[in-house]
Design a protein around this motif. Structure first.
Motif, short mmCIF file in Angstrom:
data_model
loop_
_atom_site.label_atom_id
_atom_site.label_comp_id
_atom_site.label_asym_id
_atom_site.label_seq_id
_atom_site.Cartn_x
_atom_site.Cartn_y
_atom_site.Cartn_z
N ILE A 177 -117.48 -76.61 63.49
CA ILE A 177 -116.59 -77.48 64.27
C ILE A 177 -117.38 -78.69 64.78
CG2 ILE A 177 -115.26 -77.67 66.43
CD1 ILE A 177 -114.44 -74.69 65.92
N TRP A 178 -118.56 -78.44 65.35
CA TRP A 178 -119.35 -79.53 65.90
C TRP A 178 -119.79 -80.51 64.82
CZ3 TRP A 178 -124.40 -81.45 65.72
CH2 TRP A 178 -124.70 -82.41 66.70
N VAL A 179 -120.30 -79.98 63.70
CA VAL A 179 -120.79 -80.85 62.63
C VAL A 179 -119.65 -81.70 62.07
CG1 VAL A 179 -121.74 -80.87 60.29
CG2 VAL A 179 -122.81 -79.46 62.04
N THR A 180 -118.51 -81.10 61.79
CA THR A 180 -117.39 -81.89 61.24
C THR A 180 -116.91 -82.91 62.25
OG1 THR A 180 -115.74 -80.23 61.86
CG2 THR A 180 -116.64 -80.10 59.63
N SER A 181 -116.97 -82.57 63.53
CA SER A 181 -116.52 -83.53 64.56
C SER A 181 -117.42 -84.76 64.60
CB SER A 181 -116.49 -82.87 65.94
OG SER A 181 -117.79 -82.78 66.51
N ARG A 182 -118.69 -84.59 64.27
CA ARG A 182 -119.59 -85.74 64.29
C ARG A 182 -119.25 -86.72 63.16
NH1 ARG A 182 -120.94 -86.28 69.22
NH2 ARG A 182 -122.22 -87.99 68.47
N PHE A 183 -118.76 -86.21 62.05
CA PHE A 183 -118.27 -87.10 61.00
C PHE A 183 -117.03 -87.85 61.51
CE2 PHE A 183 -120.53 -84.18 58.02
CZ PHE A 183 -121.26 -85.12 57.32
N SER A 184 -116.11 -87.13 62.12
CA SER A 184 -114.89 -87.76 62.64
C SER A 184 -115.24 -88.80 63.70
CB SER A 184 -113.95 -86.71 63.24
OG SER A 184 -113.54 -85.80 62.27
N TYR A 185 -116.17 -88.46 64.57
CA TYR A 185 -116.65 -89.37 65.60
C TYR A 185 -117.19 -90.65 64.96
CZ TYR A 185 -119.75 -90.90 69.45
OH TYR A 185 -120.40 -91.62 70.42
N ALA A 186 -118.06 -90.47 63.98
CA ALA A 186 -118.69 -91.63 63.33
C ALA A 186 -117.65 -92.47 62.59
CB ALA A 186 -119.78 -91.16 62.36
N TRP A 187 -116.78 -91.84 61.83
CA TRP A 187 -115.79 -92.61 61.07
C TRP A 187 -114.87 -93.40 61.99
CZ3 TRP A 187 -114.78 -87.72 57.73
CH2 TRP A 187 -115.81 -87.58 56.79
N GLY A 188 -114.54 -92.83 63.14
CA GLY A 188 -113.76 -93.59 64.11
C GLY A 188 -114.53 -94.78 64.65
N TYR A 189 -115.80 -94.54 64.96
CA TYR A 189 -116.66 -95.60 65.49
C TYR A 189 -116.88 -96.71 64.46
CZ TYR A 189 -119.59 -96.02 69.75
OH TYR A 189 -120.11 -96.32 70.98
N TYR A 190 -116.98 -96.33 63.18
CA TYR A 190 -117.26 -97.31 62.13
C TYR A 190 -116.17 -98.37 62.00
CZ TYR A 190 -120.83 -94.06 60.30
OH TYR A 190 -121.92 -93.23 60.14
N THR A 191 -115.01 -98.14 62.59
CA THR A 191 -113.93 -99.12 62.51
C THR A 191 -114.26 -100.37 63.32
OG1 THR A 191 -112.74 -98.26 64.43
CG2 THR A 191 -112.21 -97.28 62.26
N GLY A 192 -115.22 -100.27 64.22
CA GLY A 192 -115.55 -101.38 65.10
C GLY A 192 -114.82 -101.30 66.43
N ASP A 193 -113.93 -100.34 66.56
CA ASP A 193 -113.20 -100.10 67.81
C ASP A 193 -113.77 -98.83 68.44
OD1 ASP A 193 -111.46 -99.59 69.88
OD2 ASP A 193 -109.66 -99.48 68.63
N PRO A 194 -114.65 -98.96 69.44
CA PRO A 194 -115.30 -97.79 70.02
C PRO A 194 -114.35 -96.70 70.51
CG PRO A 194 -116.37 -99.79 70.79
CD PRO A 194 -115.13 -100.21 70.05
#
Length: 132
Positions: free
Chosen positions: A84-101
């Motif tokens: 759960i934690w590892v997959t969430s870090r991908f989701s976290y990063a992909w959201g951040y990569y949009t440029g909208d924190p």
């Protein structure tokens, strides 16, 4: 003895960290941010990509310690919480990569894994103290 589930989570987290690091390296090239500069004065998207990786590195040591302690007594639960934690870090990063924190919060479900292994680690400690 290390459990196969634990080795799997360590491997998954290494892949995740490598992926985030590679994304920062690619962003450095794309946005022309030279080493040792950590953040750009001009490129917000670069800063978001960098922060996604940096934040993960900031919490990784604690997560790894709690994950390991939890896995000593609760290997299957720790493996699920680790996934759960590892997959969430991908989701976290992909959201951040949009440029909208604000979109980094797509990875907020990772707190289930993070706090889960902390709670299991506390349970392990209480068992060792004879309280549980």
């Amino acid at each position: 003895m290390l459990f196969p589930q634990q080795l799997g989570r360590w491997g998954d987290s290494w892949i995740m960290l490598s992926y985030l690091g590679i994304k920062v390296g690619a962003a450095r090239k794309k946005y022309d941010v030279k080493y040792p500069t950590m953040y750009s004065d001009k490129e917000q998207v670069f800063n978001c990509i960098q922060r996604a990786h940096q934040n993960t590195l900031e919490v990784y040591p604690q997560w790894l310690v709690f994950q390991t302690i939890a896995a000593l007594v609760y290997p299957t639960s720790a493996a699920v919480l680790g996934a759960i934690w590892v997959t969430s870090r991908f989701s976290y990063a992909w959201g951040y990569y949009t440029g909208d924190p604000a979109k980094r919060m797509k990875g907020a479900y990772g707190y289930i894994g993070y706090f889960g292994v902390i709670i299991l680690s506390i349970a392990v400690a209480l068992q060792l103290l004879g309280v549980l």
